[in-house]
Write an enzyme that holds these catalytic residues in place. Structure first.
Site, short mmCIF file in Angstrom:
data_model
loop_
_atom_site.label_atom_id
_atom_site.label_comp_id
_atom_site.label_asym_id
_atom_site.label_seq_id
_atom_site.Cartn_x
_atom_site.Cartn_y
_atom_site.Cartn_z
N CYS B 414 0.79 -1.17 -0.04
CA CYS B 414 0.13 0.05 -0.14
C CYS B 414 0.88 1.22 -0.17
O CYS B 414 0.46 2.19 -0.64
CB CYS B 414 -0.85 0.05 1.07
SG CYS B 414 -0.16 0.06 2.62
N HIS B 458 -1.99 0.69 7.22
CA HIS B 458 -2.29 1.20 5.88
C HIS B 458 -1.75 2.69 5.43
O HIS B 458 -1.76 3.55 6.41
CB HIS B 458 -3.82 1.01 5.57
CG HIS B 458 -4.24 1.02 4.41
ND1 HIS B 458 -3.77 0.18 3.27
CD2 HIS B 458 -5.30 1.66 3.53
CE1 HIS B 458 -4.41 0.48 1.99
NE2 HIS B 458 -5.17 1.44 2.35
N ASP B 474 -7.84 6.13 -2.33
CA ASP B 474 -7.13 4.79 -2.27
C ASP B 474 -6.63 3.88 -3.11
O ASP B 474 -7.46 2.86 -3.82
CB ASP B 474 -7.68 3.62 -0.91
CG ASP B 474 -6.94 2.76 -0.48
OD1 ASP B 474 -5.78 2.75 -0.67
OD2 ASP B 474 -7.43 2.28 0.70
#
Lengths: 306, 664
Positions: B414, B458, B474
């Site tokens: 991520c 994250h 995202d």
């Protein structure tokens, strides 16, 4: 108790201790302890090496107290009959006649008791406890008073039968004489004391059986206060909590009696803690299986007087 | 004849027997075993060595070291600890030293007094377990050594020997009996706000959590850690999984490989938040992580007590979070943040280091004509359509990392997607920033709360759009929608080495774990979280009054003083009541003699003491002996009613009153 009676009693006691101490030099404490034991009506065990004056002490005490004295040397082949006596068939009367053994006396000196077999030992110990003997279904009372003064040699165990703890408990006191001090030893070496002086005219009875019995009664009349009983019970309880086997009720009773006798010897008509302490080691150490009086000393140092 | 002895008394100089030493060795071995993770290996090994030494010396007293050897050993051990911890004398070094010295103490333990001392040290060592960890497991682990050690103490104090079952049972019973007292003290003893004493700095070394910067590898490393980051209890409904963005530090400043928070000196304006829709109310129990972040659901409307918002709406506490804290908050998932961007913000959210990643700039050139939304979609489309792979083990990126990632390796986590997306946006002229935090969480049906782990860490992006403010984008969702919808375990299924508890396999284990975690959560809330505030809250509920800490201290101190006074009064009265008049006068006499340092020993009778005292005070001999014999007569002779007793008492009183000892 009347005052003059008190005074006579004290004079007699002083005379007993004084006369005995003329033979057994420098051992006044042990003499007094032995006397206290006899005044309490208990049996005495004297434990020491040979030649320390065990027999002399026993013999002198008997003589001074004006008591009938018999001595029996214990050996491994001694039989119960040799102590208590035997019934023999008498042809003239066509009946068994009892021939009393040496146990029929006021003071029996059982010399080296641990040399005899357990069978013989227990015959004697039974007589000690019951104050009578039974043979062939017939009961013969022993003379009054009846004391056994037993001696034993603690060190040399070969060929001996050490008394078991249960039988040690029958002896009210165990006394150890120990070596004499220099001064007493010198007097001894100069022939001024010892066993030979006993046979001379030096030692005369200062007491008789009746006086002794009244002295024993006087011991029981010595006052024991509740405070003192507290202390006595503390001591007994302490041994019970600190040792695998503590003092028995019989031991406690004996301790009280001896303390009373000691108080009488000290010229008091009540017991103080110091009296208990004075007799404590002698009454207690053989029952706690202690080899010396060190343990009893430690107990006394740890139990507080209330 | 067996020699009798005064055995098993607690007199300090009494010798120990073998049994005593075996008990103590066993207790210490157990404590050491539990402490092993907290000690360097060499410490455990030397403790074992010393313990074995003592074990063999039980039967071979000659093996006991003499005083000089012991001193040398202590010095060496101290030096070794100093070297091993490089002079940093914190919690870990202190424990090592304490453990070593306790075991060395065994080597000079011959008497009861050393023994008791070692037992007390061992109790202290058990307590030290909680300096490292206060979990329920540690508590459970501390019980067996506590029982064993108590049994050891009982064993040495008992007068007659007992078998081990009896001793352990008795110890357990004693400890159980102490539980009510413990509970009362736990509930009522005043809690002092904040730690009572400073725990050394290295106590926090093991904590993990989000950093204040982002580099490649930061978050994927954190993902390997299955420990709980925080737990969330929602008051009402839960937001859907794809809305569970837990906001942490916001990163603006790009510096090569690294993204940083903007410096406070820049003085960015506080962003304005507007919310619509229903609010989600929840309470977070945050595990300590030694940083200031207070994680909250995007977007929080109110800062929790003890903290406040930064200009970009991440919450920070005033102090680093070094113990577990609880806070309540409220958030909206429909919001508008910072609609109008200031000049400084504009500059900072477009900042990029010059001369890097030329291929990225080349790509973005073709986007010049597109609108903001189109640019975002273009970037997301790229992630979606080109073979990008979501993985925990991306290849290492060197120069021009964004270029290498976007055009060559295409494998990342991520943090790769978030940083390259923000980079692309900025290169394309769109203000953008990175938000780090946690995404998702696992619902524990027992207790109905969310567990968010470090493995849920994250990073995502926020892009500022004209009129809409900062909008969350995202990019990871474009590559791996499962990550956002179902959590990390689904996204990385089978491929990567996730920690066991973060995976979805083994349903039974999972269930057991969830059960355990719900118990643990209650433990945290009610045992560890029972602080000054909770205590007062509880007591206020109990009494129906408003109490403060000072009231509590007052009442507690009062109660303790009262109990102590009552006890001492009771004991004193017992002693006093026991004394009869003669004894009272006698005590007076003893006090007088005490002034010249004469005291009766235990078991020394009045007469014996008097003769001893008379020896050192010859001039008072008569008086002293007289007092003793009067006292004895009062105490031990036959009580009569003829008044003789009271005469003697009067005499004793006057004798004692007249006794006026001058120091020689």
């Amino acid at each position: 108790m009347k005052n003059n009676e008190k005074i006579t009693m004290q004079t007699v006691l002083k005379a007993i201790v004084g006369s005995t101490s003329q033979v057994i030099l420098g051992k006044q404490t042990q003499v007094k302890l032995s006397l206290a034991c006899l005044l309490s009506g208990g049996h005495l065990l004297i434990e020491d090496l040979p030649g320390m004056g065990k027999t002399t002490l026993a013999h002198t005490l008997a003589q001074v107290l004006g008591l009938h004295f018999r001595r029996s040397q214990f050996t491994s082949d001694l039989l119960p009959a040799d102590i208590i006596g035997v019934s023999v068939y008498d042809r003239a009367t066509s009946a068994f006649q009892f021939h009393p053994g040496p146990v029929f006396t006021n003071v029996l000196l059982a010399d080296e008791i641990n040399r005899a077999t357990p069978k013989t030992q227990s015959a004697l110990l039974e007589a000690m406890e019951e104050q009578q003997i039974t043979i062939d279904g017939e009961t013969h009372a022993l003379p009054k008073p009846f004391f056994v003064i037993a001696t034993q040699n603690p060190k040399h165990h070969i060929g001996t039968f050490p008394l078991p703890e249960s039988q040690l408990d029958r002896f009210l006191m165990r006394v150890t004489l120990g070596y004499p001090d220099a001064q007493s030893e010198r007097a001894l070496l100069k022939n001024q004391a010892g066993r030979h002086s006993m046979t001379g005219a030096l030692i005369k009875p200062v007491c008789d059986v009746n006086t002794l019995i009244s002295l024993q009664q006087a011991v029981r009349n010595v006052h024991v206060s509740d405070q003192l009983l507290d202390y006595l019970q503390d001591l007994i309880l302490y041994t019970r909590t600190q040792f695998s086997t503590g003092l028995s009720p019989r031991a406690g009773l004996g301790l009280r009696l001896c303390a009373q006798a000691w108080a009488l010897l000290e010229g008091r008509d009540f017991v103080i803690p110091e009296d208990v302490q004075a007799v404590f080691a002698s009454v207690v150490s053989h029952r706690l299986a202690a080899e010396n009086s060190e343990i009893s000393k430690q107990i006394l140092e740890r139990v507080a007087i209330r | 004849m067996p020699k009798a002895s005064l055995k098993n008394t607690l007199s300090p100089t009494n010798l120990l027997n073998k049994q005593h030493l075996y008990w103590l060795l066993a207790s210490l071995a157990l404590i050491l075993a539990i402490h092993t993770p907290n000690l360097p290996i060499w410490v455990t090994a030397s403790c074992g060595l010393f313990g074995a030494w003592r074990y063999f010396a039980v039967n071979q007293p000659l093996l006991m070291p003499n005083r000089w050897l012991l001193m040398l050993l202590s010095l060496l051990v101290g030096l070794a600890v100093l070297l091993s911890f490089k002079g940093q004398f914190g919690r870990d070094a202190s424990l090592s030293l304490l453990v070593l010295m306790t075991v060395l103490k065994l080597l000079e333990t011959r008497f009861i007094r050393d023994y008791i001392f070692t037992v007390v040290l061992a109790y202290f060592l058990i307590g030290n377990l909680f300096l490292f960890n206060q979990s329920m497991l540690t508590f459970a682990l501390s019980i067996p050594p506590l029982i064993l050690l108590t049994a050891t103490l009982i064993h040495v104090s008992l007068k007659s020997p007992q078998n081990w079952q009896f001793l352990l049972k008795l110890a357990g019973k004693l400890l159980l009996q102490s539980v009510p007292v413990m509970l009362i003290l736990f509930v009522l003893f005043p809690r002092i706000p904040g730690p009572l004493w400073g725990i050394p700095q290295d106590a926090y070394s093991g904590m993990s959590g989000l950093g204040d910067n982002l580099k490649f590898g930061n978050i994927s490393n954190l993902t390997l850690n299955s420990s709980v980051a925080f737990r969330v209890q929602f008051k009402g409904k839960l937001p859907p999984n794809n809305q569970l963005y837990w906001r942490g530090p916001v990163l603006w400043h790009q510096n090569g490989n690294e993204w940083l928070m903007p410096s406070k000196r820049i003085g960015l304006r506080n962003e304005i938040l507007a919310t619509t829709g229903t609010a989600f109310d929840y309470t977070i129990t945050l595990e300590p992580h030694n940083r200031n972040w207070l994680l909250l659901l995007d977007m929080p409307t109110l800062a929790p007590a003890g903290g406040n918002f930064t200009h970009d709406y991440s919450a920070v506490s005033n102090q680093p979070v070094r113990k577990r804290i609880r806070y309540s908050a409220s958030s909206h998932t429909n919001y508008q943040l910072g609609t109008a961007l200031g000049e400084r913000e504009q500059v900072l959210s477009l900042q990029l280091t010059e001369g890097e990643n030329p291929r990225t700039f080349e790509l973005v050139k073709s986007w010049q004509s597109l609108s903001a939304e189109q640019k975002i979609n273009k970037a997301l489309q790229m992630f979606r359509e080109q073979p990008f792979i979501y993985t925990l083990r991306p290849p290492i990126l060197r120069e021009n990392p964004i270029d290498e990632f976007l055009f060559d390796t295409k494998r990342g986590f991520c943090e790769h997607y978030a940083t390259s997306f923000v980079y692309l946006m900025r290169a394309a002229g769109l203000p953008a920033r990175i938000v780090t935090g946690y995404q998702g969480g696992e619902l524990n049906p027992n207790g109905n709360y969310l567990i968010v782990r470090q493995s849920d860490a994250h990073a995502w992006a926020e892009v500022s759009l004209q009129g809409q403010g900062w909008v969350r984008v995202d990019p990871t969702a474009a590559v791996s929608p499962e990550r956002i919808e179902q959590g990390i375990s689904e996204a990385l299924r089978d491929s990567d080495e996730l920690p066991l508890l973060a995976r979805g396999d083994y349903p039974l284990l999972r269930k057991a774990f969830l059960n355990f975690d719900s118990i643990n959560n209650s433990w945290n809330q009610w045992v560890l979280g029972y602080d000054d505030k909770k205590q007062l809250e509880f007591l206020n509920q109990l009494t129906g009054k408003k109490l403060g800490l000072s009231d509590l201290v007052f009442w507690m101190t009062g109660a303790i003083v009262l109990v102590m006074l009552a006890t001492s009064y009771f004991l004193f009265r017992q002693v006093k009541a026991k004394l009869n008049p003669a004894q009272q006068v006698y005590q007076q006499y003893l006090r007088k003699l005490k002034r010249v340092n004469l005291q009766p020993n235990t078991g020394e009778g009045a007469l014996d003491f008097a003769s001893r005292a008379a020896q050192s005070l010859p001039s008072y001999q008569q008086q002293i002996l007289q007092i003793a014999s009067s006292y004895n007569a009062l105490q031990y002779s036959e009580q009569s009613n003829d008044g003789v007793q009271s005469d003697i008492l009067k005499q004793l009183e006057s004798l004692v009153a007249q006794l006026n000892i001058k120091k020689p």
